[in-house]
Design a protein around this motif. Structure first.
Motif, PDB file in Angstrom:
ATOM      1  N   THR A  10       0.831  -1.209   0.000  1.00 46.43           N
ATOM      2  CA  THR A  10       0.000   0.000   0.000  1.00 46.43           C
ATOM      3  C   THR A  10       0.859   1.250   0.000  1.00 46.43           C
ATOM      4  N   TYR A  11       1.908   1.238   0.805  1.00 47.14           N
ATOM      5  CA  TYR A  11       2.804   2.393   0.875  1.00 47.14           C
ATOM      6  C   TYR A  11       3.473   2.640  -0.479  1.00 47.14           C
ATOM      7  N   LEU A  12       3.957   1.581  -1.113  1.00 46.19           N
ATOM      8  CA  LEU A  12       4.606   1.740  -2.412  1.00 46.19           C
ATOM      9  C   LEU A  12       3.629   2.252  -3.466  1.00 46.19           C
ATOM     10  N   LEU A  13       2.380   1.778  -3.392  1.00 44.39           N
ATOM     11  CA  LEU A  13       1.369   2.256  -4.335  1.00 44.39           C
ATOM     12  C   LEU A  13       1.090   3.738  -4.123  1.00 44.39           C
ATOM     13  N   LEU A  14       0.984   4.157  -2.870  1.00 42.46           N
ATOM     14  CA  LEU A  14       0.774   5.579  -2.574  1.00 42.46           C
ATOM     15  C   LEU A  14       1.964   6.411  -3.040  1.00 42.46           C
ATOM     16  N   THR A  15       3.162   5.861  -2.902  1.00 42.23           N
ATOM     17  CA  THR A  15       4.355   6.565  -3.383  1.00 42.23           C
ATOM     18  C   THR A  15       4.284   6.776  -4.893  1.00 42.23           C
ATOM     19  N   TYR A  16       3.858   5.752  -5.598  1.00 45.39           N
ATOM     20  CA  TYR A  16       3.722   5.844  -7.052  1.00 45.39           C
ATOM     21  C   TYR A  16       2.686   6.907  -7.430  1.00 45.39           C
ATOM     22  N   TRP A  17       1.547   6.911  -6.735  1.00 50.07           N
ATOM     23  CA  TRP A  17       0.503   7.908  -7.015  1.00 50.07           C
ATOM     24  C   TRP A  17       0.992   9.317  -6.693  1.00 50.07           C
ATOM     25  N   ALA A  18       1.707   9.465  -5.574  1.00 48.65           N
ATOM     26  CA  ALA A  18       2.190  10.793  -5.180  1.00 48.65           C
ATOM     27  C   ALA A  18       3.146  11.354  -6.216  1.00 48.65           C
ATOM     28  N   ARG A  19       4.013  10.523  -6.756  1.00 47.20           N
ATOM     29  CA  ARG A  19       4.948  10.988  -7.773  1.00 47.20           C
ATOM     30  C   ARG A  19       4.230  11.324  -9.068  1.00 47.20           C
ATOM     31  N   GLY A  20       3.167  10.591  -9.360  1.00 52.87           N
ATOM     32  CA  GLY A  20       2.406  10.868 -10.559  1.00 52.87           C
ATOM     33  C   GLY A  20       1.608  12.155 -10.459  1.00 52.87           C
ATOM     34  N   ARG A  21       1.071  12.437  -9.268  1.00 55.73           N
ATOM     35  CA  ARG A  21       0.243  13.631  -9.084  1.00 55.73           C
ATOM     36  C   ARG A  21       1.085  14.896  -8.980  1.00 55.73           C
ATOM     37  N   ASN A  22       2.288  14.774  -8.432  1.00 56.25           N
ATOM     38  CA  ASN A  22       3.137  15.947  -8.264  1.00 56.25           C
ATOM     39  C   ASN A  22       4.593  15.566  -8.516  1.00 56.25           C
ATOM     40  N   PRO A  23       4.982  15.473  -9.791  1.00 58.66           N
ATOM     41  CA  PRO A  23       6.354  15.041 -10.124  1.00 58.66           C
ATOM     42  C   PRO A  23       7.423  15.970  -9.565  1.00 58.66           C
ATOM     43  N   ILE A  24       7.077  17.256  -9.345  1.00 56.57           N
ATOM     44  CA  ILE A  24       8.085  18.213  -8.866  1.00 56.57           C
ATOM     45  C   ILE A  24       8.526  17.850  -7.446  1.00 56.57           C
ATOM     46  N   HIS A  25       7.535  17.635  -6.576  1.00 56.82           N
ATOM     47  CA  HIS A  25       7.859  17.283  -5.193  1.00 56.82           C
ATOM     48  C   HIS A  25       8.304  15.822  -5.092  1.00 56.82           C
ATOM     49  N   GLY A  26       7.644  14.964  -5.854  1.00 61.84           N
ATOM     50  CA  GLY A  26       8.012  13.548  -5.804  1.00 61.84           C
ATOM     51  C   GLY A  26       7.848  12.967  -4.409  1.00 61.84           C
ATOM     52  N   TRP A  27       8.742  12.072  -4.063  1.00 65.22           N
ATOM     53  CA  TRP A  27       8.753  11.494  -2.713  1.00 65.22           C
ATOM     54  C   TRP A  27      10.165  11.050  -2.395  1.00 65.22           C
ATOM     55  N   ARG A  28      10.647  11.432  -1.243  1.00 69.93           N
ATOM     56  CA  ARG A  28      12.032  11.162  -0.879  1.00 69.93           C
ATOM     57  C   ARG A  28      12.247   9.663  -0.678  1.00 69.93           C
ATOM     58  N   ARG A  29      13.253   9.153  -1.341  1.00 68.35           N
ATOM     59  CA  ARG A  29      13.485   7.708  -1.343  1.00 68.35           C
ATOM     60  C   ARG A  29      13.817   7.178   0.045  1.00 68.35           C
ATOM     61  N   TRP A  30      14.533   7.967   0.859  1.00 70.46           N
ATOM     62  CA  TRP A  30      14.927   7.466   2.174  1.00 70.46           C
ATOM     63  C   TRP A  30      13.706   7.238   3.056  1.00 70.46           C
ATOM     64  N   ARG A  31      12.632   7.988   2.806  1.00 73.02           N
ATOM     65  CA  ARG A  31      11.415   7.758   3.588  1.00 73.02           C
ATOM     66  C   ARG A  31      10.784   6.414   3.237  1.00 73.02           C
ATOM     67  N   ALA A  32      10.769   6.104   1.968  1.00 74.09           N
ATOM     68  CA  ALA A  32      10.238   4.810   1.558  1.00 74.09           C
ATOM     69  C   ALA A  32      11.087   3.677   2.119  1.00 74.09           C
ATOM     70  N   VAL A  33      12.410   3.843   2.095  1.00 70.32           N
ATOM     71  CA  VAL A  33      13.297   2.823   2.654  1.00 70.32           C
ATOM     72  C   VAL A  33      13.036   2.648   4.140  1.00 70.32           C
ATOM     73  N   SER A  34      12.834   3.765   4.843  1.00 73.89           N
ATOM     74  CA  SER A  34      12.574   3.698   6.277  1.00 73.89           C
ATOM     75  C   SER A  34      11.279   2.945   6.567  1.00 73.89           C
ATOM     76  N   PHE A  35      10.218   3.278   5.838  1.00 71.43           N
ATOM     77  CA  PHE A  35       8.926   2.622   6.075  1.00 71.43           C
ATOM     78  C   PHE A  35       9.015   1.130   5.761  1.00 71.43           C
ATOM     79  N   LEU A  36       9.648   0.779   4.662  1.00 74.80           N
ATOM     80  CA  LEU A  36       9.783  -0.631   4.291  1.00 74.80           C
ATOM     81  C   LEU A  36      10.648  -1.383   5.300  1.00 74.80           C
ATOM     82  N   THR A  37      11.639  -0.706   5.866  1.00 76.88           N
ATOM     83  CA  THR A  37      12.438  -1.326   6.926  1.00 76.88           C
ATOM     84  C   THR A  37      11.574  -1.631   8.136  1.00 76.88           C
ATOM     85  N   GLY A  38      10.674  -0.701   8.467  1.00 77.00           N
ATOM     86  CA  GLY A  38       9.745  -0.941   9.573  1.00 77.00           C
ATOM     87  C   GLY A  38       8.857  -2.149   9.316  1.00 77.00           C
TER      88      GLY A  38
END
Length: 251
Positions: A7-35
């Motif tokens: 679910t988190y990865l899917l939301l990350t994909y949607w967030a990057r699609g909706r706002n490519p300028i801001h995107g999503w910081r990769r280290w946050r995704a790594v942190s959540f997946l580590t959790g």
């Protein structure tokens, strides 16, 4: 755990699609997946089997579910990510819910401290722990409490996300200090066999106390480090905060 990570990865994909300028910081995704991975380690064999038959395993599992995984999940900024993917109306509705009085009360540092650390005295100094070992429903309820209260405490102390009411840094430091002292006191009483009500061999109880003492110290040092990194928001983080509070464009 897989569903949560997916679910988190899917939301990350949607967030990057909706706002490519801001995107999503990769280290946050790594942190959540580590959790999510830490939760998997804690709840699946061999750790789950070890935790049922040995108090030392229970304590290691407790630290993973209640301290290490929550910190990683919170640093993944899931609320901000969700706001990035919602329409303006739904984002405002969620923001209003987060600003409600019940959420404000639960998110107070004292509430977070009592729910995450204070309840340990009830668990280990009353027959509650032994009851959870005999009843699977109580056992899973205990895991759920560890996870949710751990996420709440990590959020109050070191969340990188904008909050309607955020405690001052001195308040968060004092709260963390009380938690450290409480953990140390409980683990020392446990090691000495004072007031403890755990049906397990003495060697296991003392081993569990050592895991709680040293493992808890490491987790709290990591939490303090996370607090330092969120002490003064960077320009990028401030931009993210403004974007999330303003709400995404309606899709």
């Amino acid at each position: 755990m897989l569903l949560l990570a997916g679910t988190y990865l899917l939301l990350t994909y949607w967030a990057r699609g909706r706002n490519p300028i801001h995107g999503w910081r990769r280290w946050r995704a790594v942190s959540f997946l580590t959790g999510c991975a830490l939760l998997g380690v804690a709840l699946l064999p061999p750790m789950s089997t070890f935790a049922i038959g040995d108090f030392r395993g229970h304590m290691a599992q407790h630290l993973l579910i209640g301290m290490y995984a929550p910190l990683c999940l919170v640093l993944g900024a899931p609320v901000t990510l969700l706001l990035r993917t919602l329409t303006t109306a739904r984002a405002r509705h969620l923001t209003g819910l987060l600003r409600s009085r019940p959420v404000h009360i639960v998110g107070h540092p004292v509430s977070a401290l009592v729910l995450s650390t204070g309840t340990l005295t009830v668990l280990y100094f009353t027959p509650l722990y032994n009851a959870t070992m005999d009843r699977p429903d109580l056992h899973w309820l205990m895991h759920t409490h560890f996870l949710l209260s751990g996420c709440l405490f990590a959020y109050v102390i070191a969340s990188p996300e904008p909050a309607p009411v955020q405690p001052s840094v001195p308040t968060r430091l004092v709260t963390l200090g009380v938690a450290i002292a409480t953990h140390a006191t409980i683990s020392q009483l446990m090691y000495g066999g004072f007031l403890i009500d755990v049906h397990a061999p003495i060697s296991q109880v003392q081993g569990g106390a050592e895991i709680m003492y040293y493992g808890g110290d490491i987790a709290e040092l990591l939490l303090a480090a996370a607090l330092v990194t969120t002490w003064r928001p960077s320009r990028h983080r401030s931009t993210e905060a403004n974007a999330s509070t303003a709400g995404p464009a309606t899709g």
